[in-house]
Design a protein around this motif. Structure first.
Motif, short mmCIF file in Angstrom:
data_model
loop_
_atom_site.label_atom_id
_atom_site.label_comp_id
_atom_site.label_asym_id
_atom_site.label_seq_id
_atom_site.Cartn_x
_atom_site.Cartn_y
_atom_site.Cartn_z
N THR A 146 0.82 -1.22 0.00
CA THR A 146 0.00 0.00 0.00
C THR A 146 0.85 1.27 0.00
O THR A 146 0.49 2.25 -0.63
N GLN A 147 1.98 1.23 0.71
CA GLN A 147 2.74 2.48 0.86
C GLN A 147 3.73 2.71 -0.27
O GLN A 147 4.23 3.81 -0.44
N PHE A 148 4.03 1.69 -1.04
CA PHE A 148 5.02 1.91 -2.09
C PHE A 148 4.60 1.35 -3.45
O PHE A 148 4.31 2.11 -4.38
N SER A 149 4.55 0.02 -3.58
CA SER A 149 4.43 -0.54 -4.94
C SER A 149 3.10 -0.15 -5.60
O SER A 149 3.04 0.08 -6.80
N HIS A 150 2.03 -0.04 -4.80
CA HIS A 150 0.74 0.32 -5.36
C HIS A 150 0.70 1.78 -5.81
O HIS A 150 -0.11 2.18 -6.64
N GLN A 151 1.55 2.57 -5.22
CA GLN A 151 1.56 4.01 -5.52
C GLN A 151 2.51 4.35 -6.66
O GLN A 151 2.29 5.30 -7.40
N VAL A 156 4.23 7.38 -11.53
CA VAL A 156 5.23 7.56 -12.61
C VAL A 156 4.50 7.80 -13.94
O VAL A 156 4.79 8.76 -14.67
N ILE A 157 3.52 6.95 -14.24
CA ILE A 157 2.83 7.08 -15.53
C ILE A 157 2.08 8.41 -15.61
O ILE A 157 2.14 9.11 -16.62
N SER A 158 1.42 8.76 -14.51
CA SER A 158 0.68 10.02 -14.52
C SER A 158 1.62 11.21 -14.74
O SER A 158 1.29 12.15 -15.47
N ASN A 159 2.82 11.15 -14.16
CA ASN A 159 3.83 12.20 -14.40
C ASN A 159 4.36 12.17 -15.82
O ASN A 159 4.57 13.21 -16.42
N MET A 160 4.60 10.97 -16.33
CA MET A 160 5.09 10.85 -17.70
C MET A 160 4.08 11.45 -18.68
O MET A 160 4.44 12.09 -19.67
N ALA A 247 -2.91 -1.78 -17.40
CA ALA A 247 -2.03 -2.90 -17.82
C ALA A 247 -0.57 -2.59 -17.53
O ALA A 247 0.21 -3.47 -17.24
N GLY A 248 -0.22 -1.31 -17.62
CA GLY A 248 1.17 -0.93 -17.34
C GLY A 248 1.41 -0.68 -15.86
O GLY A 248 2.46 -1.01 -15.33
N GLY A 249 0.39 -0.11 -15.19
CA GLY A 249 0.57 0.25 -13.78
C GLY A 249 0.45 -0.93 -12.85
O GLY A 249 1.34 -1.23 -12.07
N ASP A 250 -0.66 -1.65 -12.97
CA ASP A 250 -0.94 -2.74 -12.03
C ASP A 250 0.11 -3.86 -12.13
O ASP A 250 0.55 -4.41 -11.12
N THR A 251 0.51 -4.16 -13.35
CA THR A 251 1.48 -5.24 -13.54
C THR A 251 2.83 -4.87 -12.91
O THR A 251 3.44 -5.68 -12.20
N THR A 252 3.26 -3.64 -13.14
CA THR A 252 4.57 -3.23 -12.62
C THR A 252 4.52 -3.14 -11.10
O THR A 252 5.47 -3.52 -10.41
N ASP A 253 3.41 -2.62 -10.61
CA ASP A 253 3.15 -2.55 -9.17
C ASP A 253 3.39 -3.95 -8.54
O ASP A 253 4.17 -4.13 -7.59
N LYS A 254 2.76 -4.94 -9.14
CA LYS A 254 2.84 -6.29 -8.56
C LYS A 254 4.21 -6.92 -8.79
O LYS A 254 4.69 -7.72 -7.98
N TYR A 377 7.68 -3.68 -22.11
CA TYR A 377 8.68 -4.59 -21.52
C TYR A 377 9.88 -3.83 -20.95
O TYR A 377 10.36 -4.15 -19.86
N ALA A 378 10.34 -2.82 -21.69
CA ALA A 378 11.55 -2.10 -21.23
C ALA A 378 11.20 -1.17 -20.07
O ALA A 378 11.95 -1.02 -19.10
N MET A 379 10.01 -0.57 -20.18
CA MET A 379 9.58 0.37 -19.15
C MET A 379 9.34 -0.35 -17.82
O MET A 379 9.74 0.11 -16.75
N ALA A 380 8.68 -1.52 -17.90
CA ALA A 380 8.39 -2.28 -16.68
C ALA A 380 9.69 -2.68 -15.99
O ALA A 380 9.84 -2.54 -14.77
#
Ligand code: HEM
Length: 431
Positions: A146-151, A156-160, A247-254, A377-380
């Motif tokens: 909750t405090q890191f990977s989910h955030q 990052v994507i929203s900033n990008m 697809a990019g956020g949730d996967t990388t989070d996990k 793939y490279a971004m993740a």
């Protein structure tokens, strides 16, 4: 006894009850069933769920590579299905089957997520990791999910994308609803679609504004990207942003949570080596994508009747590709049920679409292959590796808070539920 009779006898002895796929035991630990599938039913006709299951490494590879025979497309120009109407992301590239539109969409956009274009966003990745860690640096403990990977990836994507920072929390909320809508039906799906619609309403004026005054952000780049004189239309841009978040956020989070989990609980011995040489986080990422990938399954439909082993799959049948099972195939990897960031029988470097590497080693299957090979793939990899390296460097004497852990599992593996630890409490020496 003939070879066929032997095979039938073996099958009967190792019969699979298709309800096993829905049992909680399978969601917690699918690997024993994967092994039975690989060993005794390399092509399994699951009559209960009306699908055919593929589980051996080279069969998974063959289905991914052959998009002429196995299509992901559910959209037909003249079919009854309205593009994107039932999908939580709305119209998106994953819904296109074979054909020019998929190729065009991929080509117009894929370059934004690799090479220098990706490197341009390194400072953003660093900044978000630092900001999040600063919030708990003094606490001496953190719940990583909750405090890191989910955030982290979503910010990052929203900033990008260049979205206003004050709106970031709104995106975190939409993202959570989108993910829930992806994994579960009914009310969750309705909430996911409502969140997507809200997000689209929010995005439309922003897209119009960036069309007039483009910046250096990813949204402007997506809007401006053009191939053969054609750009993405409004629906395609909005669908792609939704796909990026989920697809990019949730996967990388996990992926981040899985990497930290395995370093803390499975291979603390290897964690010491990784801390001493942070470049090894690349290996941890690769081995995590083999041993415990976030995504375990993808679906395809047969374009024509297909013969595989001694079975004939009819035209139009659903084929379930268990890449999580292929990754543990003992025909390909030595001691596949051991997590080893130093294994020498796995291609450890960057992935590619063909899955064929100069070192001659097989790669993990965690990003798929062929036509729909993951565009991120490279971004993740970059995000996950940098996030973990920054995390381990910033927090001294990082260790599990509890001796026991429930492990990595999926709430519902067959409906898109991705696998990760639901929580991960760690301790460290506060600053
Ligand atoms: C560890 C993190 C990730 C995992 C495990 C993952 C996994 C996958 C897999 C398995 C596929 C193939 C689907 C199929 O063959 O049916 C895929 C496709 C895709 N991924 Fe990822 N992904 C990750 C991160 C990302 C990121 C960060 C992005 C954002 C750029 C992204 C964007 C996409 C897109 C756009 C596709 C569809 C490509 C197409 O249809 O041609 N993914 N991903």
């Amino acid at each position: 006894m003939s070879a066929v009779e032997e095979m039938i006898k073996d099958r009967l002895k190792n019969e699979i009850d298709p309800r096993e796929f829905d049992a909680p035991g399978f969601q917690h630990d699918p690997f024993p069933l994967y092994k039975r599938l690989r060993d005794h039913h390399p092509i399994y006709h699951d009559r209960f769920h009306n699908r055919w299951v593929i589980s051996r490494y080279w069969d998974v590879d063959a289905v991914f590579q052959n998009s002429e025979a196995y299509t992901r497309g559910i959209y037909e120009e003249d079919g009854p299905y309205k593009f994107g109407s039932r999908h939580v992301f709305g119209p998106n590239i994953l819904e296109y089957g074979r054909g020019d539109r998929h190729r065009w969409l991929r080509n117009v956009i894929a370059g934004q997520f690799v090479g220098q274009k990706l490197n341009d966003f390194l400072p953003v990745i660093d900044m978000i990791a630092r900001e999040l860690i600063d919030k708990f640096r003094k606490d001496g403990e953190v719940e990583v999910v909750t405090q890191f990977s989910h955030q982290f990836p979503i910010r990052v994507i929203s900033n990008m994308l260049g979205l206003p920072r004050e709106d970031e929390n709104m995106f975190v909320g939409w993202y959570q609803a989108l993910i829930a809508g992806l994994g579960f039906g009914g009310e969750h799906l309705a909430r996911g679609i409502a969140a997507r619609n809200e997000m689209w309403e929010y995005l439309e004026p922003l897209i119009n504004e960036r069309r007039k005054t483009p910046g250096e952000d990813l949204l402007s780049r997506i809007i401006a990207a053009e191939l053969d004189g054609v750009k993405m239309d409004m629906d395609e841009i909005k669908g792609f942003v939704a796909l990026l978040l989920a697809a990019g956020g949730d996967t990388t989070d996990k992926a981040i949570a899985n990497m930290m989990y395995h370093m803390m609980y499975t291979r603390p011995d290897q964690f010491d080596q990784v801390k001493a040489n942070p470049e090894l986080w690349e290996n941890v990422f690769t081995e995590m994508m083999r041993y415990d990938p976030v995504v375990h399954t993808q679906g395809r439909r047969t374009v024509n009747e297909m013969a595989l082993y001694d079975e004939v799959i009819p035209k139009g049948a659903m084929v379930l590709i268990y890449l999580g099972a292929g990754n543990r195939d003992e025909r390909v990897f030595k001691d596949p049920d051991t997590f080893d960031a130093f294994r020498d029988d796995l291609h450890m470097g960057r992935e590619n679409r063909s899955g064929r590497y100069k070192d001659g080693k097989p790669g993990h299957l965690g990003f798929g292959m062929g036509q729909h090979f993951c565009m991120g793939y490279a971004m993740a990899r970059q995000e996950a590796v940098l996030a973990c390296a920054y995390f381990a460097k910033s927090l001294k004497n990082l260790r599990p808070k509890f001796k026991e852990h429930a492990g990595i599992y999926s709430p519902n593996i067959d409906s898109g539920g991705f696998r990760s630890p639901p929580e991960l409490w760690l301790e460290f020496d506060p600053e």
